[in-house]
Each structure stands twice: as structure tokens, then as C-alpha cells.
Scaffold this motif. Structure first.
Motif, PDB file in Angstrom:
ATOM      1  N   PRO A   1       0.835  -1.213   0.000  1.00 28.44           N
ATOM      2  CA  PRO A   1       0.000   0.000   0.000  1.00 28.44           C
ATOM      3  C   PRO A   1       0.868   1.261   0.000  1.00 28.44           C
ATOM      4  O   PRO A   1       0.510   2.254  -0.627  1.00 28.44           O
ATOM      5  N   GLN A   2       2.038   1.176   0.669  1.00 30.76           N
ATOM      6  CA  GLN A   2       2.923   2.342   0.736  1.00 30.76           C
ATOM      7  C   GLN A   2       3.362   2.779  -0.667  1.00 30.76           C
ATOM      8  O   GLN A   2       3.330   3.964  -1.000  1.00 30.76           O
TER       9      GLN A   2
ATOM     10  N   ILE B   1       9.437   8.691  -0.979  1.00 25.61           N
ATOM     11  CA  ILE B   1       9.471   7.284  -1.401  1.00 25.61           C
ATOM     12  C   ILE B   1       9.953   6.441  -0.223  1.00 25.61           C
ATOM     13  O   ILE B   1      11.061   6.661   0.270  1.00 25.61           O
ATOM     14  N   PRO B   2       9.132   5.514   0.235  1.00 24.04           N
ATOM     15  CA  PRO B   2       9.524   4.761   1.431  1.00 24.04           C
ATOM     16  C   PRO B   2      10.683   3.807   1.123  1.00 24.04           C
ATOM     17  O   PRO B   2      10.788   3.308   0.005  1.00 24.04           O
TER      18      PRO B   2
ATOM     19  N   ASP C   1       5.412  -3.330   2.691  1.00 24.22           N
ATOM     20  CA  ASP C   1       4.935  -4.676   3.024  1.00 24.22           C
ATOM     21  C   ASP C   1       4.834  -5.554   1.786  1.00 24.22           C
ATOM     22  O   ASP C   1       4.040  -5.272   0.891  1.00 24.22           O
ATOM     23  N   GLY C   2       5.636  -6.595   1.773  1.00 25.40           N
ATOM     24  CA  GLY C   2       5.521  -7.600   0.710  1.00 25.40           C
ATOM     25  C   GLY C   2       6.306  -7.297  -0.555  1.00 25.40           C
ATOM     26  O   GLY C   2       6.396  -8.146  -1.443  1.00 25.40           O
ATOM     27  N   ASP C   3       6.872  -6.105  -0.668  1.00 27.50           N
ATOM     28  CA  ASP C   3       7.525  -5.748  -1.932  1.00 27.50           C
ATOM     29  C   ASP C   3       8.848  -6.477  -2.163  1.00 27.50           C
ATOM     30  O   ASP C   3       9.190  -6.775  -3.307  1.00 27.50           O
TER      31      ASP C   3
ATOM     32  N   ALA D   1      15.017 -15.193   4.402  1.00 28.69           N
ATOM     33  CA  ALA D   1      16.150 -14.261   4.524  1.00 28.69           C
ATOM     34  C   ALA D   1      15.832 -12.946   3.816  1.00 28.69           C
ATOM     35  O   ALA D   1      16.139 -11.868   4.325  1.00 28.69           O
ATOM     36  N   ILE D   2      15.177 -13.034   2.663  1.00 25.69           N
ATOM     37  CA  ILE D   2      14.831 -11.811   1.913  1.00 25.69           C
ATOM     38  C   ILE D   2      13.856 -10.958   2.724  1.00 25.69           C
ATOM     39  O   ILE D   2      13.965  -9.745   2.804  1.00 25.69           O
ATOM     40  N   GLU D   3      12.911 -11.647   3.360  1.00 23.29           N
ATOM     41  CA  GLU D   3      11.932 -10.896   4.142  1.00 23.29           C
ATOM     42  C   GLU D   3      12.536 -10.293   5.401  1.00 23.29           C
ATOM     43  O   GLU D   3      12.165  -9.208   5.826  1.00 23.29           O
TER      44      GLU D   3
END
Ligand SMILES: Nc1ncnc2c1ncn2[C@@H]1O[C@H](COP(=O)(O)OP(=O)(O)OP(=O)(O)O)[C@@H](O)[C@H]1O
Ligand SMILES: [Mg+2]
Length: 455
Positions: free
Chosen positions: A152-153, A315-316, A322-324, A354-356
Motif C-alpha cells: 500500500p505504501q 518514497i519509502p 509490506d511484501g515488496d 532471509a529476503i523478508e
């Protein structure tokens, strides 16, 4: 019949008509049913795009009730299927009832092969168009060209870019390094009325201060030693298009004043030039520095800041989307696996974890680099955590600390219990609520055995 032929279900109880229709629809993969039950079984199995349904089905062929029931049930099972009902010559009313109940069209006997084929072909074409349309609207869409995002961000950022693109306002993109400032600037240009004109980018940090002025404003012949021909600057070159001033926070103060003048007057003067040249550009700038702090410290002009930040887009960083990270990882895996012709299936669960968990201080750029390398290094047909070679992440550190902390507390508590029990192990174990063997193993774990007289 070849698989690629579109399926057509014909529900007809008359064997003579069955043969005739089968012949008539040679271009189709014809499925034949003579009862409602058979028809439903085939619909469940094949979901045919088109059904030709004789309403006069047994047991009471003179009455359309069985046929109408079949129609209803077909549409419940496969609501996109186009059902063409076939009725007797004088059953117009029944035909209309069927259309009201959801039939795509009706046809009255006797059968004219050409007309019937036309109706069926049109139904099939419509079905295919609608199916394509459904596929397009259901497919995961990229929020903006070149941007992979689902959080959403970021979707909010993309919506903002879409909204500001058509107007001429100056836009300031703020974000950490590697967050995608340049891709967003390009997306903005492509969505703007200036899309057919140039997008000219200049990186204020990568050009020495002494050259930056002539790069931006251009120069006349003889303006300085070595200026042996008239040269357009980047601003002029971007005329009618978009000028992207990257790393604007690195613009030296002297040039800030000059840029401000340009933004106010919309004219430039080449170095060594005598005339003002009007230039029409849309300005987009970007920075990873905190301009507000720079204002306070006198490193950035306040008036310029307000000029540039008519619209600011924050730009965050990747860690806040979340999830990107996972989505981008898959996108980059596909991109580089294709480029390097490697058939990699995906990620192992520990690689995904690990990526998350990783913080991605270098944001999307870092993720892209890591994947470019992992695709080359991967030994198996999936990317493993080890292939990513991520530096020890914050989460790993904190869980390590947690274990250390837990052990420290454990050791201290055991020691205190031993003290209170005056070295009596049975008593100490009781105080701690553990068995004696467990206490023994803790004593040896923490090297406390020598401190007590083992009974
Ligand atoms: N949302 C995204 N989807 C797909 N690719 C992206 C996305 N964001 C960034 N990228 C890719 O990541 C890389 C870095 O992006 P970009 O150069 O726009 O970042 P930046 O913010 O300008 O970085 P820097 O501050 O280092 O200049 C580029 O290769 C870009 O294509
Ligand atoms: Mg950049």
C-alpha cells in the motif's frame, strides 16, 4: 479432433439432427449430449464456450421444461458459457423465456446450417473477447510502467505520480539511495503531456562543481579557455520536455542561486552569453539527503527549496514496503534468469525468509544486485539462502543477543539458587522448579560444578 478447436456442446436427442449438426460444426470440437444430465456432466468437465441446447429434451420432448432447467443449471455451473437455445418452429414464446433466463440467443427449427453457424461463431467470438477482458483485469497489474510494487505504501506513491504527472508543477522526489527515484521520475515523464519530448537527466553529485554550471546552462564560444564552440546546456536541451535534476542536495550554493533564477524567470543565459533564452521545461528533482536539515545548516537555499518542492513525494525505503521485497525478488529472478538463460524455479523457503528478514539498507538497487549475482552463483534449480550471501541481518543479530541474554539470566539464577540452598543441590533444584539431572547439566554448561559440593 484437434485440441485447439473451440469446444461446442450440442444438446440434442434426435440422432439424425445430431449427425447433421456434427457435420455442420466440423471446425469445432463437438461434444454431444442427449439428456440434461449428460449435458451437465460435460459442462462440468469441459466448460465449453458455447452450448447449442435443444429445449425439447426427454422425458417430455414436447414440453420445454427439461430444456429450460438444463439452461439454468448450465449457467449456474459455467456462467460465462454462451447458451443458444433451439426451439420448435412455433415456440417463440418459449425461446423468449429462455433468453430472459440468460440464454445468449435462440434459434427456431428447421435448421439452416449457415445461419446457425453464424450465430455459434459470433457467440464463440464474444466469449473469447470477454475471456480476454477478464484475464486482463484479473492479471496482476504493474502500478506504473517499470515499477514492481504491491505494498500500500508504494501504491500510494504510484497514485501520487499519476496524479501530478499531467500538471506542470515541479516535483521533488525524496528517498534513500536505491529506492527508485529515477524510475519514478521517468514514469512521471511518460505519463505527462511532455512524453514525446526529451527526458534529460543530470546528476548534480557526479559532475565536478566547476563543470556543472556549463553542463546546466551551456556556453558560448570563447566563454572560457577550451570553449571553442557554442554548446547547449542540459536545461536548454530539455526544452519542451522534462529536466531531471538528480541529487539536487549536492548542488553548490552558487549554482543554487542561478537555478532559482531560472525557475523564477524561465530563461537561461549561456556562460559568456549576452542574451536570455526562454526555456520551457518541467522540472523533477530528487535527493537522498535531508534538505530540511540542510536548510537549517545553511547548505541549501530556503527560497530554492520552496520553489522545488511544490509537490514532494516521499518514497519509502524497501524495509517499510509490506511484501515488496519478495515480489521484487521474484521479478529480478525472472529477469536475470532469462537474460543468463538459467532455468531457475524460484526460491527455497530459507531464501525467502532471509529476503523478508533483511533490512535492505541499499533498497531496491541492493536487492537487484544481490539477485543478479545469485542467479549466476546458484548451484541448484532454486535460489538458496546461501546464494544470496546476505550480510548478517538485524534480526539475526537480535535473536543472537536474545540467546546470550537468556543464558546470562539462566546462569545468574542458577548461581543464586545454589547460594540460597547453601550448595544443596536437591534444594536448589526444588527452588528452580527443575529436576536434579537438569540442574546437573546446567552446572556443567556454565562451569559451576566446582563451586558446589556435589552430593
Ligand atoms: N519499484 C521498482 N520496481 C522495479 N525496479 C525498481 C523499482 N525501484 C527501483 N528499481 C530498480 O532499482 C534500481 C535503482 O533504482 P533508481 O536508480 O531509480 O533508484 P534511485 O533512488 O535513483 O537510487 P540512487 O539514490 O542510488 O540514485 C534500478 O535498476 C531500477 O530499475
Ligand atoms: Mg538515482
Amino acid at each position: 479432433m484437434a485440441k485447439s478447436h473451440p469446444k461446442l456442446l450440442i444438446v440434442e436427442d434426435d440422432p439424425g439432427l445430431q449427425r447433421q449438426l456434427k457435420w455442420c460444426f466440423r471446425e469445432y470440437h463437438v461434444l454431444m449430449a442427449s439428456t440434461r444430465q449428460e449435458a451437465l456432466r460435460i459442462v462440468d468437465l469441459h466448460e465449453p464456450p458455447v452450448v447449442l441446447l435443444d429445449l425439447g429434451l426427454p422425458p417430455d420432448a414436447a414440453n420445454a421444461s427439461e430444456g429450460l432447467r438444463a439452461l439454468e443449471e448450465i449457467l449456474v455451473r459455467s456462467r460465462h458459457t454462451k447458451v443458444i437455445v433451439v426451439t420448435g418452429h412455433d415456440e417463440r414464446e418459449t425461446a423468449l423465456r429462455a433468453v430472459a433466463a440468460g440464454a445468449y440467443d435462440f434459434y427456431q427449427k428447421p435448421v439452416d446450417a449457415d445461419v446457425l453457424r453464424l450465430i455459434v461463431d459470433r457467440a464463440k467470438n464474444l466469449y473469447e473477447l470477454q475471456q480476454e477482458h477478464r484475464r486482463l483485469i484479473e492479471a496482476p497489474r504493474s502500478p506504473l510502467e517499470g515499477i514492481v510494487a504491491t505494498s500500500p505504501q508504494m501504491l500510494q506513491v504510484c497514485r501520487m505520480i499519476e496524479r501530478v504527472a499531467p500538471v506542470n508543477a515541479t516535483v521533488l522526489l525524496m528517498g534513500e539511495s536505491g529506492t527508485g527515484k529515477e524510475v519514478l521520475a521517468r514514469a512521471l515523464h511518460r505519463l505527462s503531456p511532455r512524453q514525446a519530448e526529451r527526458f534529460v537527466a543530470i546528476n548534480c553529485a557526479s559532475i565536478p562543481d566547476t563543470l556543472l554550471e556549463s553542463e546546466l546552462f551551456g556556453y558560448e564560444r570563447g566563454a572560457f579557455t577550451g570553449a571553442n564552440r557554442q554548446t547547449e546546456g542540459k536545461i536548454e536541451y530539455a526544452n519542451r520536455g522534462t529536466l531531471f535534476l538528480d541529487e539536487i542536495g549536492d548542488l553548490p550554493l552558487a549554482l543554487q542561486a542561478k537555478l532559482l533564477r531560472f525557475l523564477q524567470e524561465r530563461v537561461i543565459e549561456r556562460l559568456g552569453g549576452r542574451g536570455e533564452i526562454p526555456v520551457d521545461v518541467r522540472v523533477v528533482c530528487a535527493t537522498n539527503r535531508d534538505l530540511k536539515t540542510m536548510l537549517e545548516e545553511g547548505e541549501f537555499r530556503e527560497d530554492l527549496y520552496y520553489r522545488l518542492s511544490e509537490i514532494t513525494v516521499a518514497i519509502p525505503p524497501l524495509r517499510e514496503r509490506d511484501g515488496d521485497a519478495t515480489l521484487l525478488a521474484h521479478a529480478f529472478l525472472r529477469k536475470y534468469a532469462e537474460r543468463d538463460r538459467r532455468s531457475l524455479r524460484g526460491f527455497s523457503p530459507d531464501a525467502l525468509a532471509a529476503i523478508e528478514a533483511y533490512e535492505w539498507p541499499g533498497n531496491v538497487r541492493e536487492l537487484e544486485n544481490i539477485l543478479r549475482r545469485a542467479v549466476i552463483m546458484a548451484e541448484y534449480n532454486s535460489i538458496m539462502a546461501a546464494d544470496l550471501a546476505l550480510p548478517c541481518s538485524e534480526t539475526e543479530i537480535s535473536s543472537l543477543r536474545l540467546r546470550e541474554a537468556r543464558e546470562q539470566v539462566e546462569q545468574r539464577t542458577v548461581s543464586r539458587a545454589l547460594g540460597q540452598a547453601n550448595g544443596n543441590l536437591a534444594r536448589a533444584a526444588e527452588l528452580l522448579g527443575i529436576s536434579r539431572p537438569t540442574l546437573y547439566s546446567l552446572l556443567s554448561k556454565y562451569g559451576l560444578k566446582g563451586t558446589v559440593a556435589v552430593d
